[in-house]
Each structure stands twice: as structure tokens, then as C-alpha cells.
Design an enzyme around this catalytic site. Structure first.
Site, PDB file in Angstrom:
ATOM      1  N   THR A   6       0.767  -1.227  -0.136  1.00  0.00           N
ATOM      2  CA  THR A   6       0.027  -0.023  -0.212  1.00  0.00           C
ATOM      3  C   THR A   6       0.922   1.545  -0.021  1.00  0.00           C
ATOM      4  O   THR A   6       2.008   1.270   0.452  1.00  0.00           O
ATOM      5  CB  THR A   6      -1.061  -0.080   1.187  1.00  0.00           C
ATOM      6  OG1 THR A   6       0.018   0.188   2.372  1.00  0.00           O
ATOM      7  CG2 THR A   6      -1.985  -1.208   1.271  1.00  0.00           C
ATOM      8  N   ASP A   7       0.244   2.326  -0.180  1.00  0.00           N
ATOM      9  CA  ASP A   7       0.753   3.548  -0.386  1.00  0.00           C
ATOM     10  C   ASP A   7       0.787   4.377   0.998  1.00  0.00           C
ATOM     11  O   ASP A   7       0.025   3.720   1.956  1.00  0.00           O
ATOM     12  CB  ASP A   7       0.478   4.577  -1.397  1.00  0.00           C
ATOM     13  CG  ASP A   7      -1.028   4.699  -1.635  1.00  0.00           C
ATOM     14  OD1 ASP A   7      -1.565   4.746  -0.571  1.00  0.00           O
ATOM     15  OD2 ASP A   7      -1.556   5.289  -2.604  1.00  0.00           O
ATOM     16  N   GLN A   8       1.085   5.539   1.447  1.00  0.00           N
ATOM     17  CA  GLN A   8       0.955   6.192   2.484  1.00  0.00           C
ATOM     18  C   GLN A   8      -0.364   6.284   2.946  1.00  0.00           C
ATOM     19  O   GLN A   8      -0.719   6.373   4.007  1.00  0.00           O
ATOM     20  CB  GLN A   8       1.623   7.631   2.392  1.00  0.00           C
ATOM     21  CG  GLN A   8       1.534   8.195   3.574  1.00  0.00           C
ATOM     22  CD  GLN A   8       2.641   9.593   3.730  1.00  0.00           C
ATOM     23  OE1 GLN A   8       3.064   9.896   2.682  1.00  0.00           O
ATOM     24  NE2 GLN A   8       2.837  10.141   4.780  1.00  0.00           N
ATOM     25  N   MET A   9      -1.357   6.124   1.972  1.00  0.00           N
ATOM     26  CA  MET A   9      -2.891   6.471   2.337  1.00  0.00           C
ATOM     27  C   MET A   9      -3.436   5.251   2.631  1.00  0.00           C
ATOM     28  O   MET A   9      -4.976   5.134   2.786  1.00  0.00           O
ATOM     29  CB  MET A   9      -3.641   7.108   1.184  1.00  0.00           C
ATOM     30  CG  MET A   9      -2.845   8.840   0.838  1.00  0.00           C
ATOM     31  SD  MET A   9      -3.723   9.361  -0.553  1.00  0.00           S
ATOM     32  CE  MET A   9      -3.208   8.258  -1.955  1.00  0.00           C
ATOM     33  N   VAL A  11      -3.790   2.640   0.340  1.00  0.00           N
ATOM     34  CA  VAL A  11      -4.454   2.246  -0.750  1.00  0.00           C
ATOM     35  C   VAL A  11      -3.357   1.416  -1.358  1.00  0.00           C
ATOM     36  O   VAL A  11      -2.030   1.724  -1.641  1.00  0.00           O
ATOM     37  CB  VAL A  11      -5.166   3.302  -1.754  1.00  0.00           C
ATOM     38  CG1 VAL A  11      -5.485   3.003  -2.824  1.00  0.00           C
ATOM     39  CG2 VAL A  11      -6.017   4.158  -0.950  1.00  0.00           C
TER      40      VAL A  11
END
Length: 122
Positions: A6-9, A11
Site C-alpha cells: 500500500t501507499d501512505q494512504m 491504498v
């Protein structure tokens, strides 16, 4: 879904879908009785010559996902795989995609798909 995907959000990073597509097609071929390793030992490789993904819903950290894969014979030297990434808890489709592959021999030249591959997709 692993945190590293996932990314920082929280997602799923978009490129990970292509990694999952590879897992789906590898499992499809293995389930049909022919692994990528065997195929390459037999002198045939299937490089990707086209790839696309349509992102419909964001997959998030800790989502349980399934990759549904099916193959289609495009020509005597090409095969296409279609993918659907589904969250089983609500049957929501997160993404769909397709890859197209050319059959090449050990010298890198196009070759006919092996009979066992063409039979799999008929």
C-alpha cells in the site's frame, strides 16, 4: 493485503495489480499442469507485449482479495489473459485487466504456442 503493498494512504499501489496478474496467470497454467518453469525448459517464453488495468475501487490494507484469471488464444503465436480482482467479502470488483503475450523460442524469435497451451484455451 500486506502493508508493504500500500501507499501512505493505505491504498494498494497501482503497479501491484500487475504483480497479482502474474500470480493469476502462473497459477492458471500450473493448475492446467504446466508451469512457467516447464514451459521455459521446453524452450518457450511468453513475454508481455501489452498490459492494461482498469481501477474501479481502491483496495486497501488488510483487504482479502481474489484474482480471477482466464486465458484466450489470440493467434497461433499469441495468448491473452483477462483478470478480475475481487474482494470476496462483498463481491466488489476492484480492478480488471488484460495482458497479451507472444510466444518466443530460445533465440528470441516468435514461435507457435505449444499444443498443450492452445488446447488449454480452446
Amino acid at each position: 493485503m500486506r502493508y508493504a503493498e500500500t501507499d501512505q494512504m493505505g491504498v494498494v499501489y497501482y503497479a501491484n495489480y500487475f504483480v497479482w496478474f502474474e500470480v493469476g496467470r502462473t497459477d492458471l497454467l500450473r493448475g492446467a499442469g504446466w508451469s512457467y518453469r516447464e514451459m521455459e525448459s521446453d524452450g518457450v517464453s511468453l513475454p508481455v507485449i501489452e498490459a492494461r488495468c482498469e481501477y474501479r475501487q481502491p483496495a486497501r490494507y488488510d483487504d482479502d482479495l481474489e484474482i480471477h484469471t482466464r486465458g484466450t488464444l489470440v493467434s497461433p503465436v499469441r495468448v491473452a489473459f483477462a483478470y478480475e480482482v475481487v474482494r470476496p467479502s462483498d463481491r466488489l470488483t476492484m480492478a480488471t485487466g488484460q495482458t497479451v503475450h507472444a510466444a518466443i523460442d530460445r533465440t528470441g524469435r516468435p514461435c507457435r504456442l505449444p499444443h498443450r497451451v492452445t488446447e488449454l484455451f480452446r
